[in-house]
Design an enzyme around this catalytic site. Sequence first.
Site, PDB file in Angstrom:
ATOM      1  N   TRP A 174       3.260   1.570   1.144  1.00  0.00           N
ATOM      2  CA  TRP A 174       1.815   1.429   1.365  1.00  0.00           C
ATOM      3  C   TRP A 174       1.419  -0.032   1.505  1.00  0.00           C
ATOM      4  CZ3 TRP A 174       0.708   5.748   3.173  1.00  0.00           C
ATOM      5  CH2 TRP A 174       1.253   6.914   2.653  1.00  0.00           C
ATOM      6  N   ASP A 197      -5.144  -2.276  -3.682  1.00  0.00           N
ATOM      7  CA  ASP A 197      -5.091  -0.837  -3.482  1.00  0.00           C
ATOM      8  C   ASP A 197      -4.710  -0.232  -4.832  1.00  0.00           C
ATOM      9  OD1 ASP A 197      -4.459   1.790  -2.946  1.00  0.00           O
ATOM     10  OD2 ASP A 197      -2.998   1.366  -1.369  1.00  0.00           O
ATOM     11  N   LYS A 235      -5.435  11.082  -6.336  1.00  0.00           N
ATOM     12  CA  LYS A 235      -4.361  10.951  -7.314  1.00  0.00           C
ATOM     13  C   LYS A 235      -4.884  10.901  -8.747  1.00  0.00           C
ATOM     14  CE  LYS A 235      -1.589   8.481  -3.907  1.00  0.00           C
ATOM     15  NZ  LYS A 235      -0.654   9.579  -3.608  1.00  0.00           N
TER      16      LYS A 235
END
Length: 354
Positions: free
Chosen positions: A99, A166, A190
């Site tokens: 990511w 992030d 999540k």
Amino acid sequence: MKKYNFNAGPSMLPREVVEATASAVLDYNGMGLSLMELSHRSAEFKPILDEARALLKELLDVPQGYEVLFIGGGASMHFCMVPFNFLNRKAAYLNTGTWASKAMKEAKLFGEVVEVASSADKKFSYIPKNFEVPADADYLHVTSNNTIYGTQLHSDLDSPVPMIADMSSDILSRPIDVSKYSCIYGGAQKNLAQSGLSFAIVKESALGKVERAIPSILDYGVHIANGSLFNTPPTLPIYTALCNMRWVKQQGGVVEMERRALQRAEILYSEIDRNPMFCATADGEDRSYMNIDFVMAPGYEILEEKFVEYAASRGVVAIKGHRSVGGFRASCYNAMPVEGVRLLAECMSDFAKR
């Protein structure tokens, strides 16, 4: 049989949060209407959005000068929103996995990108240390937790420039110093709500410094000015996020969430390190408390599928690892009770004995 869901995302939510969401879908607040049918600009929805934004500020002790946004989409959308809004000349990125790499790729479309360090040389099994950040960078971007490779930054870095993070997979799992960041963003699926929703905590004074035109839908300033209502937001996931944050607060806040995360990690990593049939994939000090990756030890690889089947037969589901790593991944987000982790550790011990 009770089942424990170790999915990496969309992930498990507290049962009471799921039930509150289901109830609101059928009949919100006794109105005889589903929450999904209410206008995002209605008098009934406004308190939901206002409380959700206020509660995220409260739980993370967000200082003055920051605004909370709830926007449709996921973290991948913010990979381009961040450089659109903050990258004027140069940005620094810490590459700790898939990511982070994707975020860096998007940033290169907007200006110079400096990779200050990378752990790709060892399959992203550690967090790089002692790297230099250019003093003239507009920001340093980090991915706080790496869901695929199972590594995590356990505290906020000290940086000579403002940071952007992030925090998709560890938001609300520990206290953070928001003042070190120009922006914190992530997907909600999540540790906050179901999929389809993203969040951003934005420092207002850091905006308006780029020299490019920004499309309205990608402009953090526009979303702030419209109170997350520039376009129709995902109303139901916002309600779920609100219910989940109420649950976090009732449980004791992010300090208690961190205590539970440490407890779960201690149980599972202890079993991994003790059991000759399994081994961890991430370096010790950088092991994630949210996504615990492990594989069969050399010589036992042929038993991987059998262990997945055995664990599932006892109520432990969704532990198969990401294809980039293989093996197993136990995602231990806030909603995972310690009993689920104890059961997984017991499965590992019993399987080895068998």
